[in-house]
Design a protein around this motif. Structure first.
Motif, PDB file in Angstrom:
ATOM      1  N   HIS A 158      -2.284  -1.810 -11.185  1.00 49.35           N
ATOM      2  CA  HIS A 158      -3.635  -1.609 -10.661  1.00 49.35           C
ATOM      3  C   HIS A 158      -3.627  -1.841  -9.153  1.00 49.35           C
ATOM      4  O   HIS A 158      -2.663  -2.387  -8.601  1.00 49.35           O
TER       5      HIS A 158
ATOM      6  N   LYS B 271     -10.745   2.461 -11.782  1.00 49.18           N
ATOM      7  CA  LYS B 271     -11.260   1.740 -10.617  1.00 49.18           C
ATOM      8  C   LYS B 271     -10.306   0.606 -10.235  1.00 49.18           C
ATOM      9  O   LYS B 271      -9.342   0.309 -10.944  1.00 49.18           O
ATOM     10  N   ALA B 272     -10.603  -0.025  -9.123  1.00 52.96           N
ATOM     11  CA  ALA B 272      -9.815  -1.170  -8.667  1.00 52.96           C
ATOM     12  C   ALA B 272      -9.755  -2.231  -9.763  1.00 52.96           C
ATOM     13  O   ALA B 272     -10.737  -2.449 -10.485  1.00 52.96           O
ATOM     14  N   TYR B 273      -8.602  -2.843  -9.903  1.00 56.68           N
ATOM     15  CA  TYR B 273      -8.329  -3.935 -10.844  1.00 56.68           C
ATOM     16  C   TYR B 273      -8.218  -3.481 -12.301  1.00 56.68           C
ATOM     17  O   TYR B 273      -7.989  -4.311 -13.176  1.00 56.68           O
TER      18      TYR B 273
ATOM     19  N   LYS C 221       0.834  -1.212   0.000  1.00 59.63           N
ATOM     20  CA  LYS C 221       0.000   0.000   0.000  1.00 59.63           C
ATOM     21  C   LYS C 221       0.864   1.256   0.000  1.00 59.63           C
ATOM     22  O   LYS C 221       2.010   1.238   0.451  1.00 59.63           O
TER      23      LYS C 221
ATOM     24  N   ASP D 124      -6.041  -3.333  -5.752  1.00 62.90           N
ATOM     25  CA  ASP D 124      -7.194  -4.174  -5.426  1.00 62.90           C
ATOM     26  C   ASP D 124      -8.134  -3.392  -4.505  1.00 62.90           C
ATOM     27  O   ASP D 124      -7.922  -2.211  -4.221  1.00 62.90           O
ATOM     28  N   ASP D 125      -9.150  -4.053  -4.018  1.00 58.28           N
ATOM     29  CA  ASP D 125     -10.141  -3.368  -3.172  1.00 58.28           C
ATOM     30  C   ASP D 125      -9.557  -2.868  -1.854  1.00 58.28           C
ATOM     31  O   ASP D 125     -10.098  -1.950  -1.231  1.00 58.28           O
ATOM     32  N   ASP D 126      -8.443  -3.477  -1.413  1.00 57.93           N
ATOM     33  CA  ASP D 126      -7.818  -3.076  -0.152  1.00 57.93           C
ATOM     34  C   ASP D 126      -6.717  -2.036  -0.353  1.00 57.93           C
ATOM     35  O   ASP D 126      -6.063  -1.633   0.613  1.00 57.93           O
ATOM     36  N   GLY D 127      -6.496  -1.628  -1.593  1.00 58.62           N
ATOM     37  CA  GLY D 127      -5.469  -0.626  -1.857  1.00 58.62           C
ATOM     38  C   GLY D 127      -4.087  -1.179  -2.111  1.00 58.62           C
ATOM     39  O   GLY D 127      -3.117  -0.412  -2.221  1.00 58.62           O
TER      40      GLY D 127
END
Length: 522
Positions: A404, A362-364, A343, A406-409
């Motif tokens: 990229h 966006k994420a990914y 992160k 992920d959803d957790d940064g």
């Protein structure tokens, strides 16, 4: 993390107050305490002032790792000079280019034979703004001599010089290769380098009781900031090697019970492949940073398992960011640490943007990684056009790397926009090599790129078209290249082609060319 508004010199003086007699450096079985380091830097800083070196003077450090390198760096930082950190592997032509571009006034050179030989040649030439060549051996000489007496007048001059230095003063110019043939000088401040070193110690949970083996070159931002300056801030002892040799690293870990080891992936892989590794006790290793270039998941898992380095943390960065941008969280599971670079660090923002229109993704979704914060360089030296392309008016640094979150940064690196070759942690400009090859007689066209390879990550390939009816002898060409390029820049593979594959717009189709090379390599 709360950012600290201090200079490198202030961090050093803090050590004298808190731990003067604690060991700071070990080199070739000789230890230097923090007090000795400070006292020697007093003497050397005063010598520099007598030479005419002062605030904002450009001073090259051209040497392999040594206590002399460290004392020179700290002394220059204390009086506000800008240390221009130069790769000791540079050949004469490369060195001259760097010295002229960076407006170096003084060259501090080490004991390496090639340094002395090249300096002898340079002294007979008029090069840029250079006024003086200074051999650096102060640390060794004063350690042996043991006397540190300084007159009150000289001490007053030193104190006066130190007062001019602020956290926002430029501390160092560190070079990075780009799409141009000449490396670019990245200007970094005391504030940036100090706070990145603090960030690293906090992310990695290092303490003053740790012991770090440094085999990374100090002229690189990786070795400087999260190695030397991290030890300066936290106060742990560093065990310094002049260069990376696997047996020397293994012996150092065993003999001194090293707890911390940073490196690029190829360094860790080389340790694994040392046939005598089983003869050394490496149980003391606790943690380390693996960075500098992409590490394959399989390699990370193998390194982590074989060296029993549970806290082997990936980090992502670049010289233009002082260099750290991300770290794995300390307690991230192996499943995350093996594939993600972690992160974004505190006090820094990170976004992924479209390479087509710049909108945030966006994420990914893969796009270019851009960052903004205290770590972003002050700019490339004397390159305003490059600066305007690299950093926006509102402070966003465009990294040229693709990835990229992920959803957790967590950040994942998937490629890079430019064609920079990364070999054993060294950034290598294909164009720089092409510029040398094209000058060789009977070369008509040349294309240089990297191909994936075990241990070193990428090997350099040069594809050449000879002038009509001419023959190029590969061995002769390699000997020619060694005169003008550092050894690590000389291509491992050189292939002669009758013609290059082209795409629809008439440019060389590098993907097709790489496939043809792979077939030849077999």
């Amino acid at each position: 993390m709360e950012l600290k508004n201090v200079t490198i010199g202030k961090i050093l003086s803090d050590k004298i107050e808190k731990m003067p007699d604690k060991n700071a450096i070990e080199y070739e079985n000789v230890f230097y305490t923090w007090r000795e380091l400070y006292d020697i830097s007093d003497r050397l800083a005063i010598e520099f002032l007598k030479y005419g070196i002062g605030y904002k003077s450009h001073v090259a450090i051209w040497s392999t790792n040594s206590p002399d390198w460290i004392v020179t760096y700290l002394s220059l930082a204390r009086i506000g000079a800008i240390s221009v950190l130069i790769n000791p592997n540079y050949k004469e032509n490369e060195l001259i280019q760097i010295l002229e571009y960076s407006d170096v006034e003084y060259v501090c050179y080490g004991k390496l034979a090639v340094c002395n030989d090249i300096v002898s040649c340079l002294k007979n030439k008029k090069i840029g703004k250079i006024k003086r060549y200074i051999p650096i051996n102060m640390a060794t000489d004063l350690k042996d001599d043991g006397t540190f007496s300084i007159s009150l007048e000289d001490m007053e001059k030193l104190k006066k010089a130190e007062l001019k230095v602020t956290p926002q003063s430029i501390a160092s110019m560190i070079f990075t290769s780009g799409t141009t043939s000449l490396p670019k000088g990245v200007m970094l401040t005391h504030y940036q380098l100090v706070n990145i070193s603090i960030e690293a110690t906090e992310e990695m949970r290092w303490t003053e009781e740790d012991r770090m083996c440094i085999a990374l070159p100090l002229f690189h931002c990786f070795g400087l900031s999260v190695g030397l300056l991290a030890s300066l801030y936290k106060g742990f002892c560093i065990y310094l090697l002049s260069k990376f040799r696997t047996t020397c690293v293994l012996k150092c870990i065993d003999e001194y019970k090293i707890t911390l080891l940073n490196g690029v992936p190829t360094m860790f892989l080389a340790l694994l492949n040392n046939s005598g590794r089983k003869n050394y006790d490496l149980i003391s290793l606790k943690s380390g940073i693996i960075a500098g270039c992409t590490v394959f998941k399989e390699d990370y898992l193998k390194i982590q398992k074989e060296l029993k380095l549970e806290k082997l943390q990936q980090s992502y960065g670049q010289t233009e960011a002082s260099p750290s941008i991300t770290f794995n969280n300390y307690d991230d599971p192996i499943a995350i640490k093996s594939v993600s670079v972690g992160k974004v660090i505190s006090n820094v923002d990170l976004k992924i943007v479209s390479t087509e229109d710049g909108h945030e993704l966006k994420a990914y979704e893969d796009g270019e990684i851009i960052v903004k914060g205290f770590n972003v360089m002050k700019g490339y030296y004397r390159l305003p056009e490059q600066n305007s392309k690299k950093i926006t008016k509102d402070g966003w640094l465009y990294t040229d790397d693709i990835g990229h979150v992920d959803d957790d940064g967590n950040l994942y690196i998937t490629g890079r926009k430019q064609e920079i070759i990364i070999r054993s942690g060294e950034n290598i400009s294909p164009k720089e090599i092409e510029d040398v090859i094209i000058r060789y007689f009977d070369v008509d066209q040349v294309k240089v790129f990297g191909i994936q390879a075990p241990f070193v990550q990428e090997e350099i390939v040069a594809c050449i078209i000879a002038n009509c009816g001419k023959t190029i002898h590969i061995d002769n060409l390699k000997e020619y290249l060694k005169k003008y390029l550092a050894d690590y820049k000389v291509p491992k593979y050189i292939y002669i082609f009758n013609k290059f594959p082209l795409n629809a717009n008439g440019k060389i189709d590098v993907k097709k060319l790489k496939k043809e090379v792979q077939l030849r390599i077999g």
